[in-house]
Motif scaffolding. Structure first.
Motif, PDB file in Angstrom:
ATOM      1  N   PHE A 129     -20.793  14.989  49.388  1.00 13.88           N
ATOM      2  CA  PHE A 129     -20.716  14.959  50.810  1.00 13.88           C
ATOM      3  C   PHE A 129     -22.020  14.566  51.602  1.00 13.88           C
ATOM      4  CE2 PHE A 129     -18.102  18.580  49.440  1.00 13.88           C
ATOM      5  CZ  PHE A 129     -16.775  17.947  49.991  1.00 13.88           C
ATOM      6  N   ASP A 130     -22.351  13.173  51.139  1.00 15.73           N
ATOM      7  CA  ASP A 130     -23.559  12.573  51.298  1.00 15.73           C
ATOM      8  C   ASP A 130     -23.850  12.302  53.202  1.00 15.73           C
ATOM      9  OD1 ASP A 130     -21.664  10.580  51.612  1.00 15.73           O
ATOM     10  OD2 ASP A 130     -23.098   8.820  50.787  1.00 15.73           O
ATOM     11  N   ARG A 131     -22.589  12.579  53.856  1.00 18.52           N
ATOM     12  CA  ARG A 131     -22.855  12.237  55.320  1.00 18.52           C
ATOM     13  C   ARG A 131     -22.968  13.897  55.930  1.00 18.52           C
ATOM     14  NH1 ARG A 131     -21.018   7.796  58.128  1.00 18.52           N
ATOM     15  NH2 ARG A 131     -20.515   6.034  56.642  1.00 18.52           N
ATOM     16  N   ILE A 132     -22.964  14.823  55.024  1.00 18.58           N
ATOM     17  CA  ILE A 132     -23.113  16.271  55.487  1.00 18.58           C
ATOM     18  C   ILE A 132     -24.329  16.647  55.294  1.00 18.58           C
ATOM     19  CG2 ILE A 132     -22.174  18.693  55.493  1.00 18.58           C
ATOM     20  CD1 ILE A 132     -20.006  16.443  56.721  1.00 18.58           C
ATOM     21  N   THR A 133     -25.215  17.097  56.026  1.00 22.48           N
ATOM     22  CA  THR A 133     -26.623  17.229  56.112  1.00 22.48           C
ATOM     23  C   THR A 133     -26.960  19.040  56.478  1.00 22.48           C
ATOM     24  OG1 THR A 133     -27.262  16.444  58.127  1.00 22.48           O
ATOM     25  CG2 THR A 133     -27.448  15.026  56.134  1.00 22.48           C
TER      26      THR A 133
ATOM     27  N   ILE B  65     -32.290  21.900  62.520  1.00 23.98           N
ATOM     28  CA  ILE B  65     -31.300  21.209  63.381  1.00 23.98           C
ATOM     29  C   ILE B  65     -29.873  22.002  63.367  1.00 23.98           C
ATOM     30  CG2 ILE B  65     -29.592  19.150  63.516  1.00 23.98           C
ATOM     31  CD1 ILE B  65     -31.856  17.384  62.090  1.00 23.98           C
ATOM     32  N   MET B  66     -29.710  22.563  64.411  1.00 22.60           N
ATOM     33  CA  MET B  66     -28.587  23.332  64.679  1.00 22.60           C
ATOM     34  C   MET B  66     -28.435  24.590  63.801  1.00 22.60           C
ATOM     35  SD  MET B  66     -27.101  21.841  67.129  1.00 22.60           S
ATOM     36  CE  MET B  66     -25.562  22.362  67.516  1.00 22.60           C
ATOM     37  N   GLY B  67     -29.698  25.166  63.658  1.00 20.99           N
ATOM     38  CA  GLY B  67     -29.851  26.385  62.942  1.00 20.99           C
ATOM     39  C   GLY B  67     -29.546  26.231  61.269  1.00 20.99           C
ATOM     40  N   GLY B  68     -29.498  25.063  60.802  1.00 19.10           N
ATOM     41  CA  GLY B  68     -29.020  24.826  59.348  1.00 19.10           C
ATOM     42  C   GLY B  68     -27.687  24.628  59.223  1.00 19.10           C
ATOM     43  N   ARG B  69     -26.850  24.506  60.267  1.00 19.36           N
ATOM     44  CA  ARG B  69     -25.362  24.595  60.167  1.00 19.36           C
ATOM     45  C   ARG B  69     -25.136  23.137  59.659  1.00 19.36           C
ATOM     46  NH1 ARG B  69     -23.165  25.698  65.726  1.00 19.36           N
ATOM     47  NH2 ARG B  69     -21.128  25.409  64.834  1.00 19.36           N
ATOM     48  N   ALA B  70     -23.977  22.991  58.984  1.00 18.89           N
ATOM     49  CA  ALA B  70     -23.414  21.646  58.643  1.00 18.89           C
ATOM     50  C   ALA B  70     -23.443  20.853  59.605  1.00 18.89           C
ATOM     51  CB  ALA B  70     -22.155  21.812  57.705  1.00 18.89           C
ATOM     52  N   CYS B  71     -23.988  19.542  59.513  1.00 20.88           N
ATOM     53  CA  CYS B  71     -24.114  18.703  60.575  1.00 20.88           C
ATOM     54  C   CYS B  71     -23.911  17.087  59.979  1.00 20.88           C
ATOM     55  CB  CYS B  71     -25.602  18.477  61.115  1.00 20.88           C
ATOM     56  SG  CYS B  71     -26.116  19.874  62.147  1.00 20.88           S
ATOM     57  N   ILE B  72     -23.326  16.145  60.643  1.00 23.09           N
ATOM     58  CA  ILE B  72     -23.294  14.878  60.332  1.00 23.09           C
ATOM     59  C   ILE B  72     -24.629  14.125  60.421  1.00 23.09           C
ATOM     60  CG2 ILE B  72     -21.990  12.691  60.950  1.00 23.09           C
ATOM     61  CD1 ILE B  72     -20.297  15.268  60.174  1.00 23.09           C
ATOM     62  N   ARG B  73     -24.768  13.625  59.244  1.00 27.61           N
ATOM     63  CA  ARG B  73     -26.052  12.579  59.090  1.00 27.61           C
ATOM     64  C   ARG B  73     -27.322  13.007  59.837  1.00 27.61           C
ATOM     65  NH1 ARG B  73     -24.823   7.685  60.995  1.00 27.61           N
ATOM     66  NH2 ARG B  73     -23.052   8.533  62.178  1.00 27.61           N
ATOM     67  N   GLY B  74     -27.550  14.429  59.668  1.00 26.06           N
ATOM     68  CA  GLY B  74     -28.837  14.823  60.368  1.00 26.06           C
ATOM     69  C   GLY B  74     -28.888  14.767  61.926  1.00 26.06           C
ATOM     70  N   MET B  75     -27.734  14.581  62.402  1.00 30.09           N
ATOM     71  CA  MET B  75     -27.607  14.502  64.076  1.00 30.09           C
ATOM     72  C   MET B  75     -27.145  16.021  64.536  1.00 30.09           C
ATOM     73  SD  MET B  75     -25.579  10.893  64.847  1.00 30.09           S
ATOM     74  CE  MET B  75     -24.204  11.364  63.619  1.00 30.09           C
ATOM     75  N   ARG B  76     -27.462  16.098  65.777  1.00 31.34           N
ATOM     76  CA  ARG B  76     -26.813  17.504  66.325  1.00 31.34           C
ATOM     77  C   ARG B  76     -25.376  17.664  66.504  1.00 31.34           C
ATOM     78  NH1 ARG B  76     -31.101  20.255  67.592  1.00 31.34           N
ATOM     79  NH2 ARG B  76     -30.299  21.631  69.018  1.00 31.34           N
TER      80      ARG B  76
END
Length: 77
Positions: free
Chosen positions: A3-7, A12-23
């Motif tokens: 899941f290299d696109r999931i960061t 960022i967003m309280g550590g929730r699963a995000c897309i490529r470090g974005m909000r």
């Protein structure tokens, strides 16, 4: 499955699963799909996303729901 696109970043967003470090959270993307938006509509609304980001979000969500419940087979303490 990678899941290299999931960061995850606590800043960022309280550590929730995000897309490529974005909000943009995975939960937002999955919610948009669940509410009937097409990939093209999502990309138009969020032009910094890519089709692969949406696919990765759905794959990650599917991975999370693949849990197994095992009945307790031991003697209670």
């Amino acid at each position: 499955m990678m899941f290299d696109r999931i960061t995850f970043d606590p800043k960022i967003m309280g550590g929730r699963a995000c897309i490529r470090g974005m909000r943009i959270t995975v939960s937002l993307v999955v919610s948009l799909v669940a509410n009937g938006m097409s990939v093209q509509e999502i990309l138009a609304a969020y032009p910094y996303l890519e089709a692969e980001d949406i696919k990765a979000s759905l794959q990650y969500a599917a991975f999370l729901t693949n849990e197994q419940i095992r009945p307790f087979s031991g003697t209670p303490a």
